[in-house]
Write a protein that holds these residues in place. Sequence first.
Motif, PDB file in Angstrom:
ATOM      1  N   GLY A  33       0.819  -1.211   0.000  1.00 16.48           N
ATOM      2  CA  GLY A  33       0.000   0.000   0.000  1.00 16.48           C
ATOM      3  C   GLY A  33       0.853   1.261   0.000  1.00 16.48           C
ATOM      4  O   GLY A  33       0.612   2.196  -0.775  1.00 16.48           O
ATOM      5  N   THR A  34       1.851   1.265   0.861  1.00 17.61           N
ATOM      6  CA  THR A  34       2.654   2.485   0.962  1.00 17.61           C
ATOM      7  C   THR A  34       3.349   2.788  -0.365  1.00 17.61           C
ATOM      8  O   THR A  34       3.468   3.941  -0.771  1.00 17.61           O
ATOM      9  N   ASP A 169      -7.306   7.016  -2.112  1.00 12.72           N
ATOM     10  CA  ASP A 169      -6.577   5.899  -1.501  1.00 12.72           C
ATOM     11  C   ASP A 169      -7.602   4.834  -1.135  1.00 12.72           C
ATOM     12  O   ASP A 169      -8.314   4.944  -0.140  1.00 12.72           O
TER      13      ASP A 169
HETATM   14  C1  LIG Z   1      -5.842   3.641   3.575  1.00 18.27           C
HETATM   15  C2  LIG Z   1      -4.487   3.001   3.671  1.00 18.27           C
HETATM   16  N1  LIG Z   1      -3.494   3.454   2.889  1.00 18.27           N
HETATM   17  C3  LIG Z   1      -2.265   2.911   2.936  1.00 18.27           C
HETATM   18  C4  LIG Z   1      -1.967   1.870   3.797  1.00 18.27           C
HETATM   19  C5  LIG Z   1      -0.586   1.289   3.813  1.00 18.27           C
HETATM   20  O1  LIG Z   1      -0.565   0.019   3.259  1.00 18.27           O
HETATM   21  P1  LIG Z   1       0.674  -0.983   3.550  1.00 18.27           P
HETATM   22  O2  LIG Z   1       0.599  -1.364   4.986  1.00 18.27           O
HETATM   23  O3  LIG Z   1       0.447  -2.126   2.604  1.00 18.27           O
HETATM   24  O4  LIG Z   1       1.914  -0.234   3.228  1.00 18.27           O
HETATM   25  C6  LIG Z   1      -2.973   1.374   4.633  1.00 18.27           C
HETATM   26  C7  LIG Z   1      -2.674   0.284   5.602  1.00 18.27           C
HETATM   27  O5  LIG Z   1      -3.313   0.129   6.604  1.00 18.27           O
HETATM   28  C8  LIG Z   1      -4.258   1.957   4.574  1.00 18.27           C
HETATM   29  O6  LIG Z   1      -5.244   1.529   5.370  1.00 18.27           O
END
Ligand SMILES: Cc1ncc(COP(=O)(O)O)c(C=O)c1O
Length: 353
Positions: A33-34, A169
């Motif tokens: 996600g990041t 997002d």
């Molecule tokens: C809305 C949102 N964006 C980004 C992320 C980050 O994802 P990741 O943990 O896969 O890096 C999360 C994780 O909880 C999230 O809920």
Amino acid sequence: MDFYYPQAVELAEKLAQLAPMSGKTRYYFGNSGTEAVESAVKLATYHTGRTKFIGFLGAFHGRTLGSLSFTASKRTQSAHYPTGVQVYHIPYPYEYRPLLAQQAGEDVGASILRYLREELFRTKLEPTDVAAILLEPIQGEGGYVVPTPGFVAGLRQICDEYGILLISDEIQSGVGRTGKWWAIEHEGVEPDIVCFAKGIASGLPLGGIMAKESVMTWKPGAHGSTFGGNPVALAAALATLEVIETEGLLEQAHETGAYIQQFLRQLQSQYPVIGEVRGRGLMVGVEFVEDAVSKKRNSTLRNAIIEGGFERGALMIPCGPNTIRFTPPLNISRALVDEGLSIFADALHEAVA
Ligand SMILES: Cc1ncc(COP(=O)(O)O)c(C=O)c1O
């Protein structure tokens, strides 16, 4: 990337059919996600030539330096780290706990849009310096907060006026979780870029972005990743999307979510410590307060319920300072939902007693 796996093309073609924007879309695949958020932020900067952004208090977008600059749900997540991107945080339209005073005829969302236009844009931030607004169409880690009606459309209007991109997002809210493929579809608004990850590959590491063709103007080499979009994770994503379609899981998420909310609202009528039940589809939050009048956050009770659930065999996960989130798998059976809700009710009863 130097070479393409066929699965990457297949997944892009599949997602293009499901995209919440009209016209052609382009894709980038990463591992998490990041990374999806980093990619969206880099693309917005690249495409617009601007470097400032707008984000939201209470937001969670990840923990690498770019996404962390937006993350604002817990102080500990940012403490001792530098800021990578210049972000101006504004309140999220949280109807139950408004941060700004409302003027006559305004709802919570309208007061925030006014703050943005009449205060931030007047005093500090030149709107044509802003590359993008990064929005969770339902705020996740911050407390499962559903935006007030018309707020996201108001943001879209501001974006259109000043050439700002709107990034949705959907890392937590997307891929069917809210009963639609993407939560922003509930708002009747088209984003310019969408971030996805988490559920898209049913647990294998895959994240990515989709963007309007006119926006993803990267030249070869402008962005990339060695393992991003690895063929195993891509195949898992293709299978996941197929299962969601063939098993009717959007409809099921919608129906099961409504069932859960109905159960929780019934409990709310017996337990005034439940301040609010809110959500869409299988993204449901229950906020705990000391009493309905003061609305004082009751994190002690929330934590006791999580503990009580654990002792009875159900794992619950918090969000925000005083909320429990219900975010089960999209294909959860009604029997398992009933078992979980009954454990929740027992743990609540015990904690209150
Ligand atoms: C809305 C949102 N964006 C980004 C992320 C980050 O994802 P990741 O943990 O896969 O890096 C999360 C994780 O909880 C999230 O809920």
